[in-house]
Design an enzyme around this catalytic site. Sequence first.
Site, PDB file in Angstrom:
ATOM      1  N   ASP A  23       0.868  -1.185   0.000  1.00 25.38           N
ATOM      2  CA  ASP A  23       0.000   0.000   0.000  1.00 25.38           C
ATOM      3  C   ASP A  23       0.898   1.225   0.000  1.00 25.38           C
ATOM      4  O   ASP A  23       1.813   1.321   0.835  1.00 25.38           O
ATOM      5  CB  ASP A  23      -0.881   0.032   1.254  1.00 25.38           C
ATOM      6  CG  ASP A  23      -1.997  -0.997   1.221  1.00 25.38           C
ATOM      7  OD1 ASP A  23      -1.926  -1.931   0.394  1.00 25.38           O
ATOM      8  OD2 ASP A  23      -2.930  -0.879   2.026  1.00 25.38           O
TER       9      ASP A  23
ATOM     10  N   ASP B  52     -15.588  -3.551   0.436  1.00 24.23           N
ATOM     11  CA  ASP B  52     -14.946  -3.144   1.690  1.00 24.23           C
ATOM     12  C   ASP B  52     -16.059  -2.854   2.684  1.00 24.23           C
ATOM     13  O   ASP B  52     -16.822  -1.908   2.501  1.00 24.23           O
ATOM     14  CB  ASP B  52     -14.085  -1.903   1.439  1.00 24.23           C
ATOM     15  CG  ASP B  52     -13.073  -2.127   0.312  1.00 24.23           C
ATOM     16  OD1 ASP B  52     -12.531  -3.239   0.227  1.00 24.23           O
ATOM     17  OD2 ASP B  52     -12.842  -1.208  -0.487  1.00 24.23           O
TER      18      ASP B  52
HETATM   19  O1  LIG Z   1      -6.025  -1.173   1.577  1.00 20.56           O
HETATM   20  C1  LIG Z   1      -6.282  -0.334   2.431  1.00 20.56           C
HETATM   21  O2  LIG Z   1      -5.762  -0.380   3.580  1.00 20.56           O
HETATM   22  C2  LIG Z   1      -7.237   0.779   2.125  1.00 20.56           C
HETATM   23  C3  LIG Z   1      -7.536   1.680   3.111  1.00 20.56           C
HETATM   24  C4  LIG Z   1      -8.397   2.714   2.852  1.00 20.56           C
HETATM   25  C5  LIG Z   1      -8.943   2.846   1.595  1.00 20.56           C
HETATM   26  C6  LIG Z   1      -8.655   1.951   0.595  1.00 20.56           C
HETATM   27  C7  LIG Z   1      -7.810   0.908   0.835  1.00 20.56           C
HETATM   28  N1  LIG Z   1      -7.457  -0.024  -0.096  1.00 20.56           N
HETATM   29  C8  LIG Z   1      -7.879  -0.306  -1.413  1.00 20.56           C
HETATM   30  O3  LIG Z   1      -8.469   0.751  -2.139  1.00 20.56           O
HETATM   31  C9  LIG Z   1      -9.589   0.226  -2.798  1.00 20.56           C
HETATM   32  C10 LIG Z   1     -10.643   1.238  -2.979  1.00 20.56           C
HETATM   33  O4  LIG Z   1     -10.209   2.326  -3.754  1.00 20.56           O
HETATM   34  P1  LIG Z   1     -11.331   3.166  -4.521  1.00 20.56           P
HETATM   35  O5  LIG Z   1     -12.449   3.322  -3.573  1.00 20.56           O
HETATM   36  O6  LIG Z   1     -11.670   2.337  -5.718  1.00 20.56           O
HETATM   37  O7  LIG Z   1     -10.667   4.444  -4.829  1.00 20.56           O
HETATM   38  C11 LIG Z   1     -10.078  -0.869  -1.907  1.00 20.56           C
HETATM   39  O8  LIG Z   1     -10.865  -1.815  -2.549  1.00 20.56           O
HETATM   40  C12 LIG Z   1      -8.815  -1.465  -1.394  1.00 20.56           C
HETATM   41  O9  LIG Z   1      -8.321  -2.413  -2.314  1.00 20.56           O
END
Ligand SMILES: O=C(O)c1ccccc1N[C@@H]1O[C@H](COP(=O)(O)O)[C@@H](O)[C@H]1O
Length: 244
Positions: free
Chosen positions: A14, A133
């Site tokens: 990340d 999520d």
């Molecule tokens: O992975 C994390 O810890 C995380 C924490 C907070 C937000 C997102 C996170 N991870 C990844 O981001 C995608 C979502 O991104 P978006 O909403 O498409 O912009 C999520 O599915 C995680 O894979």
Amino acid sequence: MTSANKLELLPAVDVRDGQAVRLVHGESGTETSYGSPLEAALAWQSAGAEWLHLVDLDAAFGTGDNRALIAEVTGAMDIKVELSGGIRDDASLEAALATGCTRVNLGTAALETPEWVAKVIASHGDKIAVGLDVRGTTLRGRGWTRDGGDLYETLERLNSEGCARYVVTDIAKDGTLQGPNLELLRNVCAATDRPVVASGGVSSLDDLRAIASLVPLGVEGSIVGKALYAKQFTLEEALEAVSS
Ligand SMILES: O=C(O)c1ccccc1N[C@@H]1O[C@H](COP(=O)(O)O)[C@@H](O)[C@H]1O
């Protein structure tokens, strides 16, 4: 057990502000930094990973992006890469796919622009996964800061649109080393015939074995983050634990 029913492991990198980090519950401000994302990704590749789960946290939170670095890391990999974070429109999807990644993971877009997501599922098929999520059974978007509807209603819609795969994160477990939410994984598998990638909470080799026991239900893989960085076990040990 054949390789088709072996649990895939996806070590996570990340990226926030150019650094490899881990968060607790995905909350901004809880970062622990682990240095260069490229070095981390190369280390997982050298240790035998077949997949990398690479996340642009700034893009997910809306605090900028690490697009050039994400492209550099993806380009340096010989293994499959799943890209996540901030992929919400044609431009960000094209940039993500242009890195040569194997697939992308859409979170917020699946909640806020369902028509666009249905369109890209239809045009890109297996290259699109949706990240579910969740807190309880409520989906969260925009860096997990906003509610985005009911898990099972959204899953039903995405199933009908032909979504190829789901990445299921229990936010309450993510980055906590408290063990995965096996009940959530079982429930999602019961609500879809698509493969499911588990995310959140892995702390031990026994946790990975427990997730591997759900492969017959439809769990295909598991993302592993904090446990690897905190050296709870090595990636080599993890791969061995799920190899049979
Ligand atoms: O992975 C994390 O810890 C995380 C924490 C907070 C937000 C997102 C996170 N991870 C990844 O981001 C995608 C979502 O991104 P978006 O909403 O498409 O912009 C999520 O599915 C995680 O894979």
